[in-house]
Design a protein around this motif. Sequence first.
Motif, mmCIF file in Angstrom:
data_model
loop_
_atom_site.group_PDB
_atom_site.id
_atom_site.type_symbol
_atom_site.label_atom_id
_atom_site.label_comp_id
_atom_site.label_asym_id
_atom_site.label_seq_id
_atom_site.Cartn_x
_atom_site.Cartn_y
_atom_site.Cartn_z
ATOM 1 N N ARG A 107 0.715 -1.096 -0.112
ATOM 2 C CA ARG A 107 -0.086 0.054 0.046
ATOM 3 C C ARG A 107 0.766 1.281 0.027
ATOM 4 O O ARG A 107 1.643 1.416 1.068
ATOM 5 C CB ARG A 107 -1.015 -0.082 1.307
ATOM 6 C CG ARG A 107 -1.977 -1.259 1.270
ATOM 7 C CD ARG A 107 -2.814 -1.034 2.275
ATOM 8 N NE ARG A 107 -2.455 -1.311 3.663
ATOM 9 C CZ ARG A 107 -3.231 -0.993 4.587
ATOM 10 N NH1 ARG A 107 -4.322 -0.687 4.634
ATOM 11 N NH2 ARG A 107 -2.555 -1.154 5.734
ATOM 12 N N THR A 158 1.197 5.400 -0.465
ATOM 13 C CA THR A 158 0.683 6.845 -0.325
ATOM 14 C C THR A 158 1.701 8.016 -0.659
ATOM 15 O O THR A 158 2.504 7.791 0.138
ATOM 16 C CB THR A 158 -0.122 7.142 0.633
ATOM 17 O OG1 THR A 158 -0.834 5.863 1.179
ATOM 18 C CG2 THR A 158 -0.665 8.289 1.037
ATOM 19 N N CYS A 201 2.294 11.946 -0.638
ATOM 20 C CA CYS A 201 1.719 13.142 -0.060
ATOM 21 C C CYS A 201 2.625 14.444 -0.648
ATOM 22 O O CYS A 201 3.598 14.188 -1.168
ATOM 23 C CB CYS A 201 1.898 13.012 1.297
ATOM 24 S SG CYS A 201 1.106 11.702 2.188
ATOM 25 N N ARG A 253 -0.011 12.120 7.436
ATOM 26 C CA ARG A 253 -0.648 10.605 7.072
ATOM 27 C C ARG A 253 0.131 9.626 7.710
ATOM 28 O O ARG A 253 -0.908 8.727 8.141
ATOM 29 C CB ARG A 253 -0.414 10.762 5.376
ATOM 30 C CG ARG A 253 -0.992 9.374 4.949
ATOM 31 C CD ARG A 253 -2.477 9.399 5.233
ATOM 32 N NE ARG A 253 -2.762 8.027 4.693
ATOM 33 C CZ ARG A 253 -3.810 8.040 3.655
ATOM 34 N NH1 ARG A 253 -3.875 9.021 2.791
ATOM 35 N NH2 ARG A 253 -4.236 6.760 3.401
ATOM 36 N N GLU A 304 -2.051 6.853 10.090
ATOM 37 C CA GLU A 304 -2.013 5.576 9.712
ATOM 38 C C GLU A 304 -1.785 4.634 11.139
ATOM 39 O O GLU A 304 -2.211 3.696 11.180
ATOM 40 C CB GLU A 304 -1.135 5.296 8.619
ATOM 41 C CG GLU A 304 -1.061 3.859 8.137
ATOM 42 C CD GLU A 304 -2.320 3.051 7.642
ATOM 43 O OE1 GLU A 304 -2.273 1.773 7.602
ATOM 44 O OE2 GLU A 304 -3.360 3.913 7.405
ATOM 45 N N ILE A 312 4.688 5.300 3.036
ATOM 46 C CA ILE A 312 4.242 6.711 2.883
ATOM 47 C C ILE A 312 5.142 7.508 2.530
ATOM 48 O O ILE A 312 6.327 7.640 3.453
ATOM 49 C CB ILE A 312 3.515 6.903 4.222
ATOM 50 C CG1 ILE A 312 2.525 6.287 4.597
ATOM 51 C CG2 ILE A 312 3.147 8.359 4.233
ATOM 52 C CD1 ILE A 312 1.528 6.269 5.774
ATOM 53 N N PRO A 316 -2.346 6.431 -4.237
ATOM 54 C CA PRO A 316 -3.043 6.508 -2.957
ATOM 55 C C PRO A 316 -3.317 5.213 -2.290
ATOM 56 O O PRO A 316 -3.714 4.361 -3.137
ATOM 57 C CB PRO A 316 -3.954 7.547 -3.019
ATOM 58 C CG PRO A 316 -4.612 7.290 -4.260
ATOM 59 C CD PRO A 316 -3.533 7.164 -4.981
ATOM 60 N N LEU A 317 -3.610 5.219 -1.019
ATOM 61 C CA LEU A 317 -3.956 3.849 -0.314
ATOM 62 C C LEU A 317 -5.287 3.812 -0.903
ATOM 63 O O LEU A 317 -6.279 4.694 -1.051
ATOM 64 C CB LEU A 317 -4.119 4.092 1.048
ATOM 65 C CG LEU A 317 -2.628 3.939 1.902
ATOM 66 C CD1 LEU A 317 -2.659 4.495 3.317
ATOM 67 C CD2 LEU A 317 -2.297 2.498 1.764
#
Length: 239
Positions: free
Chosen positions: A3, A5, A7, A16, A20, A226, A238-239
Amino acid sequence: MTRLTACPDAESAAERAAREVVRQLEGIRAQGRTPHVALTGGDTPQRTYELLAREPEHWRDVEVWFGDERCVPPDDEQSNYRMAALALLDPAGITPERVHRMEGELGPERGAQRYGQLLRERLGDGRMPVLDLVLLGIGPDGHVASLFPRAPTLQAGEETVCLPVHDSPTPPPQRITLSLAVLRAARRCMVLATGASKADAISAMLAEPTPSVPASLLLRERLTVIVDDAAAPAGGGPL
């Protein structure tokens, strides 16, 4: 499946990551378990810790561990424990009995032996210890914890919990680290990275697994990444 993400900037990446972490803690408690979380060093995690410390209620029962440590006293400026204590542990009021630091001042061999024994006693029940969440930074060379590219520590057996490091390519040379087996056994690993200097490492981490990039050896199906836009690989989403 990893996963990922991305930013806009380092601050939003830290925000973020903090959200999480809280989400993971809530999920662990919903399963009726006490969260066991391993912290890491580094600039990006430090900002995440500072944000998490603003909501100490989320840490009321968390058992805190560490992914690696430099072989220095706990009050040394290079100590991962010291950074975490200043940024999170002390401000959030996490009681000392719930903080399990690596005793770097004992040296690599003895420190690793004691920490491995403690993990097995508290989480292993005779088997490989399973942490709920391991927070990790990543070096420009793709190392995680103190597991460095092509190092002998990557070849440690599946029963190895904690390892001494004598020849870290970045100072100080002597360290203690969780084994790759422990990282792979964790229910979730979260890699945090910001800045253009980490972009190649993130891309390599998400490519084919290789001992040349230790981060690539983490279990993809248990991995959250991330990053900020500067560190993001091409095609990140993104997730």
